[in-house]
Scaffold this motif. Structure first.
Motif, short mmCIF file in Angstrom:
data_model
loop_
_atom_site.label_atom_id
_atom_site.label_comp_id
_atom_site.label_asym_id
_atom_site.label_seq_id
_atom_site.Cartn_x
_atom_site.Cartn_y
_atom_site.Cartn_z
N MET A 94 59.36 99.25 43.66
CA MET A 94 59.91 97.96 42.60
C MET A 94 59.15 96.97 43.09
N LEU A 95 58.22 96.40 42.53
CA LEU A 95 57.42 95.45 42.65
C LEU A 95 57.91 93.89 42.73
N SER A 96 57.07 93.02 43.29
CA SER A 96 57.61 91.73 43.28
C SER A 96 56.81 90.97 42.14
N LEU A 97 56.92 89.55 42.03
CA LEU A 97 56.21 88.91 40.90
C LEU A 97 55.47 87.59 41.73
N GLY A 98 54.04 87.37 41.36
CA GLY A 98 53.34 86.17 41.81
C GLY A 98 54.34 85.09 41.09
N GLU A 158 59.92 86.34 29.10
CA GLU A 158 61.51 86.81 29.34
C GLU A 158 62.17 85.93 30.63
N LEU A 159 63.55 85.61 30.19
CA LEU A 159 64.10 84.87 31.27
C LEU A 159 64.39 85.64 32.43
N LYS A 160 64.07 84.91 33.72
CA LYS A 160 64.27 85.47 34.91
C LYS A 160 65.80 85.37 35.53
N ILE A 161 66.68 86.37 35.34
CA ILE A 161 68.01 86.17 35.66
C ILE A 161 68.26 86.10 37.02
N GLY A 199 66.34 96.60 36.25
CA GLY A 199 66.56 95.11 35.59
C GLY A 199 67.39 94.45 36.60
N GLU A 200 68.16 93.46 36.21
CA GLU A 200 68.83 92.55 37.08
C GLU A 200 70.34 92.57 36.93
N CYS A 201 71.01 92.81 37.96
CA CYS A 201 72.50 92.97 37.83
C CYS A 201 72.97 91.55 38.21
N LEU A 223 68.28 94.91 31.39
CA LEU A 223 67.38 95.75 31.68
C LEU A 223 66.02 95.28 31.37
N TYR A 224 64.66 95.39 32.07
CA TYR A 224 63.67 94.86 31.41
C TYR A 224 62.55 95.76 31.81
N SER A 225 62.65 96.83 32.27
CA SER A 225 61.34 97.71 32.48
C SER A 225 61.87 99.27 32.78
N ILE A 268 61.09 81.74 34.30
CA ILE A 268 60.65 82.71 33.22
C ILE A 268 59.50 83.47 33.48
N VAL A 269 59.74 84.91 33.13
CA VAL A 269 58.59 85.83 33.45
C VAL A 269 57.61 85.89 32.18
N ILE A 270 56.54 85.62 32.48
CA ILE A 270 55.58 85.72 31.37
C ILE A 270 54.55 86.96 31.78
N LYS A 271 54.59 87.92 30.69
CA LYS A 271 53.75 89.11 30.85
C LYS A 271 52.86 89.33 29.56
N VAL A 272 51.68 89.92 30.13
CA VAL A 272 50.87 90.31 29.00
C VAL A 272 51.60 91.48 28.51
N ALA A 301 52.18 93.24 43.46
CA ALA A 301 52.72 92.76 42.34
C ALA A 301 51.84 92.83 41.06
N PRO A 302 52.37 93.00 39.99
CA PRO A 302 51.36 92.98 38.60
C PRO A 302 50.72 91.81 38.52
N ARG A 303 49.30 92.08 38.23
CA ARG A 303 48.17 91.10 37.90
C ARG A 303 48.60 90.42 36.66
N TRP A 304 49.28 91.41 35.78
CA TRP A 304 49.44 91.02 34.34
C TRP A 304 50.75 89.94 34.00
N ALA A 305 51.41 89.58 35.15
CA ALA A 305 52.69 89.08 34.94
C ALA A 305 52.64 87.80 36.15
C1 LIG Z 1 57.26 93.65 35.70
O1 LIG Z 1 58.07 93.46 36.84
C2 LIG Z 1 59.04 92.56 36.63
N1 LIG Z 1 59.53 92.20 35.54
C3 LIG Z 1 60.54 91.14 35.38
N2 LIG Z 1 61.05 90.90 34.11
C4 LIG Z 1 62.19 90.14 34.18
N3 LIG Z 1 62.49 89.53 32.95
N4 LIG Z 1 62.76 89.75 35.39
C5 LIG Z 1 62.45 89.94 36.52
N5 LIG Z 1 62.92 89.62 37.57
C6 LIG Z 1 61.07 90.90 36.73
N6 LIG Z 1 60.69 91.39 37.68
C7 LIG Z 1 59.50 92.31 37.86
C8 LIG Z 1 59.17 92.60 39.38
#
Ligand SMILES: COc1nc2nc(N)nc(N)c2nc1C
Length: 308
Positions: free
Chosen positions: A76-80, A108-111, A164-166, A216-218, A278-282, A297-301
């Motif tokens: 379960m990765l973290s985010l930059g 997406e919103l970062k809950i 996802g985020e509880c 849920l987000y992934s 906010i989580v920004i993803k490709v 962490a993913p480089r694409w987010a």
């Molecule tokens: C792709 O990895 C992730 N995606 C996410 N997306 C949302 N919306 N919120 C997060 N906290 C989140 N965290 C990670 C590691």
């Protein structure tokens, strides 16, 4: 009796889905309670007909001695993080060099809650775990079964893992602290701590009383879902009965992404839950694979973080 029990389980699980996942109840609480009590009575006289996906089985009967460890199938990765517009631009410039594909972003919103993993087998919820250190988490299945926004059975017999985020909604947080204050108990500093504290309880009846929810987000091993983008994945997760956050948007430029962060920053206090960014993803999975990952962490987010 078996017929009636099956009918009641299907009805009650659908009502629960409408109320807790869609936030659109179709019957009154009273009607729900009457049918719930009928199911309880029938299950009491026919215990051999009780199944794990019955709504009466959300609260476990025992207090756990401790939490067992769970090895995540994939980390379960973290985010930059990005803390300002310049760093957001640098993220865009960095990844633009790593793919020739046109970059469409999903925001997406970062809950502000607790990252969790849910495993489903043939559509049945079989295991829930915390992120832990990313590789090893704790088995909190009993507590996550009490979260009514988590379906005990999906609409399709899928075997996969979702993440996802509880979290604890703001209103539940205020109510909880008021109750605790009146009882002279220590209050929680914020909804994230309250959610974490609730999920760390060894007695699942405590977690059940905390009105937690989830977005849920992934998903992993989702080839069977036949989706090519993050946005399509989120729509598919919703289709099978999982709760996804509606405040997501697609953009074709980083300038529009920046404007979105400002739009959400302005409405943050009206949201019924805490967010920390906010989580920004490709959006396209093919481009995500091409851009790839760092060690953790993913480089694409990237997570654009709001000021505290
Ligand atoms: C792709 O990895 C992730 N995606 C996410 N997306 C949302 N919306 N919120 C997060 N906290 C989140 N965290 C990670 C590691």
């Amino acid at each position: 009796a078996q017929e009636r029990i099956e009918t009641l389980k299907t009805l009650l699980n659908r009502y629960s889905y409408e109320y807790y996942v869609l936030d659109k109840p179709s019957i009154s609480d009273k009607e729900y309670d009457q049918q719930y009590q009928e199911l309880e009575r029938l299950e009491k006289t026919h215990p051999e007909l009780i199944t794990t996906d019955s709504p009466t089985q959300r609260i476990g009967g025992t207090i756990l001695p401790g939490f067992t460890k769970v090895q995540h199938d994939s980390p379960m990765l973290s985010l930059g993080n990005a803390f300002n517009q310049e760093e957001l631009l640098q993220f865009h410039q960095r990844i633009s060099k790593l793919t020739d594909q046109p970059l469409q972003y999903i925001c997406e919103l970062k809950i502000d809650g607790l990252a969790v993993s849910l495993k489903y087998e043939n559509g049945l919820f079989i295991q829930g775990a915390t992120r832990g250190d990313g590789n090893t988490g704790e088995d909190i299945t009993q507590n996550l079964r009490t979260v009514k926004a988590i379906p005990l059975r999906l609409n399709e017999p899928l075997t996969f893992e979702v993440r996802g985020e509880c979290y604890m909604p703001k209103a539940s947080f205020v109510q909880l602290n008021t109750d605790r204050d009146e009882k002279g108990l220590e209050i929680f500093a914020n909804p994230r701590n309250a959610a974490a504290g609730s999920l760390r309880q060894l007695d699942s009846s405590v977690a059940a009383s905390r009105n937690l929810s989830i977005y849920l987000y992934s998903a992993t091993n989702f080839e069977q879902l036949v989706v090519e983008t993050q946005d399509a994945l989120l729509n598919r997760l919703a289709q099978v009965g999982l709760r996804t956050n509606p405040e997501r948007r697609l953009f074709d430029s980083i300038e529009e992404v920046w404007a979105f962060t400002e739009e959400i920053a302005a409405k943050r206090k009206e949201l019924p839950y805490d967010i920390d960014g906010i989580v920004i993803k490709v959006n396209a999975f093919a481009a995500q694979e091409e851009i790839g990952y760092t060690v953790k962490a993913p480089r694409w987010a990237i997570a654009y973080k709001f000021k505290a």
